[in-house]
Write an enzyme that holds these catalytic residues in place. Structure first.
Site, PDB file in Angstrom:
ATOM      1  N   THR A  86       1.727   4.521  -9.899  1.00 40.17           N
ATOM      2  CA  THR A  86       1.474   5.544 -10.927  1.00 40.17           C
ATOM      3  C   THR A  86       2.476   5.316 -12.060  1.00 40.17           C
ATOM      4  O   THR A  86       3.393   6.106 -12.245  1.00 40.17           O
ATOM      5  CB  THR A  86       1.640   6.972 -10.365  1.00 40.17           C
ATOM      6  OG1 THR A  86       2.933   7.077  -9.746  1.00 40.17           O
ATOM      7  CG2 THR A  86       0.575   7.312  -9.358  1.00 40.17           C
ATOM      8  N   PHE A 152      10.325   9.521   0.144  1.00 36.91           N
ATOM      9  CA  PHE A 152      11.695   9.647  -0.369  1.00 36.91           C
ATOM     10  C   PHE A 152      12.501   8.397  -0.031  1.00 36.91           C
ATOM     11  O   PHE A 152      13.671   8.472   0.341  1.00 36.91           O
ATOM     12  CB  PHE A 152      12.359  10.909   0.213  1.00 36.91           C
ATOM     13  CG  PHE A 152      11.592  12.176  -0.081  1.00 36.91           C
ATOM     14  CD1 PHE A 152      11.635  12.747  -1.343  1.00 36.91           C
ATOM     15  CD2 PHE A 152      10.809  12.771   0.891  1.00 36.91           C
ATOM     16  CE1 PHE A 152      10.909  13.893  -1.632  1.00 36.91           C
ATOM     17  CE2 PHE A 152      10.080  13.924   0.623  1.00 36.91           C
ATOM     18  CZ  PHE A 152      10.127  14.487  -0.634  1.00 36.91           C
ATOM     19  N   GLU A 155      14.945   2.079  -2.521  1.00 32.38           N
ATOM     20  CA  GLU A 155      14.865   0.626  -2.440  1.00 32.38           C
ATOM     21  C   GLU A 155      16.151   0.108  -1.823  1.00 32.38           C
ATOM     22  O   GLU A 155      17.233   0.615  -2.110  1.00 32.38           O
ATOM     23  CB  GLU A 155      14.680   0.020  -3.833  1.00 32.38           C
ATOM     24  CG  GLU A 155      13.299   0.282  -4.381  1.00 32.38           C
ATOM     25  CD  GLU A 155      13.056  -0.441  -5.695  1.00 32.38           C
ATOM     26  OE1 GLU A 155      13.748  -1.428  -5.986  1.00 32.38           O
ATOM     27  OE2 GLU A 155      12.156   0.001  -6.417  1.00 32.38           O
ATOM     28  N   PHE A 252      25.327  10.921  -4.398  1.00 33.60           N
ATOM     29  CA  PHE A 252      24.803  10.827  -5.777  1.00 33.60           C
ATOM     30  C   PHE A 252      25.756  11.427  -6.794  1.00 33.60           C
ATOM     31  O   PHE A 252      25.363  12.023  -7.781  1.00 33.60           O
ATOM     32  CB  PHE A 252      23.378  11.406  -5.871  1.00 33.60           C
ATOM     33  CG  PHE A 252      22.364  10.409  -5.390  1.00 33.60           C
ATOM     34  CD1 PHE A 252      22.325  10.039  -4.051  1.00 33.60           C
ATOM     35  CD2 PHE A 252      21.499   9.786  -6.267  1.00 33.60           C
ATOM     36  CE1 PHE A 252      21.441   9.073  -3.600  1.00 33.60           C
ATOM     37  CE2 PHE A 252      20.603   8.810  -5.827  1.00 33.60           C
ATOM     38  CZ  PHE A 252      20.581   8.464  -4.491  1.00 33.60           C
ATOM     39  N   LEU A 253      27.038  11.275  -6.523  1.00 29.96           N
ATOM     40  CA  LEU A 253      28.070  11.704  -7.470  1.00 29.96           C
ATOM     41  C   LEU A 253      28.938  10.513  -7.832  1.00 29.96           C
ATOM     42  O   LEU A 253      30.125  10.675  -8.094  1.00 29.96           O
ATOM     43  CB  LEU A 253      28.939  12.803  -6.838  1.00 29.96           C
ATOM     44  CG  LEU A 253      28.417  14.230  -6.934  1.00 29.96           C
ATOM     45  CD1 LEU A 253      29.428  15.202  -6.343  1.00 29.96           C
ATOM     46  CD2 LEU A 253      28.103  14.621  -8.382  1.00 29.96           C
ATOM     47  N   CYS A 263      11.867   4.661 -10.285  1.00 27.77           N
ATOM     48  CA  CYS A 263      11.512   6.049  -9.955  1.00 27.77           C
ATOM     49  C   CYS A 263      12.127   7.086 -10.880  1.00 27.77           C
ATOM     50  O   CYS A 263      11.410   7.825 -11.542  1.00 27.77           O
ATOM     51  CB  CYS A 263      11.918   6.338  -8.513  1.00 27.77           C
ATOM     52  SG  CYS A 263      11.200   5.170  -7.369  1.00 27.77           S
TER      53      CYS A 263
END
Ligand code: UGA
Length: 436
Positions: A86, A152, A155, A252-253, A263
């Protein structure tokens, strides 16, 4: 249970191989004959650690097969997944749903047995309703239910993410849909992976909200890093200090050159479009997209500053380590390395680069970057070394050798891989992210 996976790209192939590994009978379908031929020959269309071995063992056991013939491959499948691309639609950033709709029409034209049709592709809210309409308008007389089941997977860690998920989200309110999906995920359910049943629209939005939230977290710490540089603080400490708060969380900080990949950039844009269509702006995400876009070239300017500014940088050479948007992938989509290299080249700087897996994908995107086959070859003669992707092989460079081969001992570390004191003690001028 027989499962059909339509689309043998990243998501389809990883999911299909993992479902087969759970014991299901899986057929992965793709229109692209050369991809299916390659898979039959054991050649993976993407680089993902562990995928080739997983595919090989499940093909050997007879649980995994490949086909280009959707109409016959879906026969007898209780769950038919749609896992086609998509991409961002050219020009407006909306998700392009033409592949999803085309697959739905093909399924409708050949579906003979009762089945659940599962959208695994990342699709905007309401896509499940449209897929349902397409199937209702088709010739099929079979009983079907359209379910949303977002993925979720990261990669580079996709197989582990699939087999040990934080949660499985299933969007369906029908008993038939729930029953089939419970069976599909039974092995994970037995492993006590949480399964969250929601409405279909909620499941569709969960995917975008999750990616947008993670993109926001990264962008937040990136801006904190800029502030750290100004006020003399250390972003690694700030990140640790806030991450230990259970409400915030440490993941993710990690400050860096900005998020990239297939993505976050695409999904944040698509979420903005959905918000616009529904006249419910998501201004935080708007800001995140803008901040992240400008960050990549800003990182190029950081390297130029390390070379002594625009005037001094002209005609110099930078050795770039890493091109992919993150390690353990060959994916170059929206990689920060592109913006960094372009900003350098626009300033008249020559770029010599090495990446363990991404050079083939990078070549057409960065035609003027000279690619070499070894990190030390990229460093040789460089007036500064820029570490752009944190591949393991860049984490412990022989600094004495780097100093010897480079023209000047300047290291710009856009991933904060090195300890500033150590690198400075080795005689380098060291520039990193958010550390004074
Ligand atoms: C992301 C999500 O993490 C997955 O959960 C999701 O399934 C996937 O998108 C998707 O929608 O298909 P992925 O794009 O593979 O996965 O990569 P991430 O590991 O999330 O990294 C994305 C970008 O953020 C990279 O450029 C990475 O370098 C950057 N990043 C990540 C940071 O700069 N700092 C961090 O602390 C973490």
């Amino acid at each position: 249970m027989k499962i059909a996976m339509v689309g043998s790209g990243y998501v389809g192939l990883v999911s299909g191989a993992c479902f087969a590994d759970f014991g299901h009978d899986v057929v992965c379908i793709d229109k692209d004959q050369s991809k299916i031929d390659a898979l039959h020959a054991g050649i993976m269309p993407i680089y993902e650690p562990g995928l080739d071995a997983l595919v090989e063992s499940n093909v050997k056991s007879g649980r995994l097969s490949f086909s280009t013939d959707l109409a016959s491959a879906i026969q007898g499948a209780s769950a038919i997944f749609i896992a086609v691309g998509t991409p961002s639609r050219r020009g407006d950033g909306h998700a392009d749903l033409s592949f999803v709709h085309a697959v739905a029409r093909e399924i409708g034209a050949s579906l003979k047995n009762d089945a659940v049709i599962v959208t695994k592709s990342t699709v905007p809210v309401g896509t499940g309703d449209e897929v349902e309409r397409i199937l209702q308008d088709s010739a099929t007389t079979a009983k079907f239910e359209v379910v949303s089941n977002p993925e979720f997977l990261r990669e580079g860690a996709a197989i582990d993410d699939f087999k040990r998920p934080d949660r499985i989200v299933i969007g369906t309110e029908s008993d038939f849909g729930q029953e089939v999906m419970r069976e599909v995920y039974r092995p994970l359910y037995l492993n006590e992976s949480p399964i969250l049943f929601t409405s279909r629209r909620s499941a569709e939005l969960i995917k975008y909200a999750a990616n947008a939230f993670l993109a926001t977290k990264i962008t937040f710490i990136n801006e904190m890093a800029d502030l750290c540089e100004k006020v003399g603080a250390d972003v690694q400490d700030v990140s640790r200090g806030i991450g230990m708060d259970g409400r915030i969380g440490a993941k993710f900080l990690h400050a860096g050159p900005g998020y990239g990949g297939s993505c976050f950039p695409k999904d944040t844009l698509a979420l903005l479009k959905t918000a616009e269509d529904y006249e419910s702006p998501v201004r935080i995400v708007e800001a995140v997209v803008k901040v992240n876009d400008s960050r990549k070239r800003a990182m190029g300017r950081k390297v130029i500053d390390a070379l002594g500014g625009t005037e001094a940088a002209r005609g110099k050479t930078v050795g770039m380590l890493g091109l992919t948007f993150k390690p353990n992938t060959d994916d170059m989509r929206d990689s920060p390395a592109i913006g960094v290299a372009q900003a350098l080249q626009d300033a008249g700087v020559k770029v010599v680069a090495y990446d363990p897996e991404g050079m083939e994908q990078a070549r057409p995107l960065l035609p003027d970057v000279h690619m070499v086959n070894d990190p030390y070859a990229a460093i040789t003669g460089a007036d500064a070394v820029a570490l752009v992707t944190e591949w393991n092989e860049f984490r412990a460079l022989d600094l004495d050798r780097v100093k010897e081969l480079a023209n000047a001992p300047i290291l710009v570390d856009l991933r904060n891989v090195y300890d500033p004191a150590e690198v400075r003690a080795a005689g380098f001028e060291y520039v990193s992210i958010g550390r004074a």
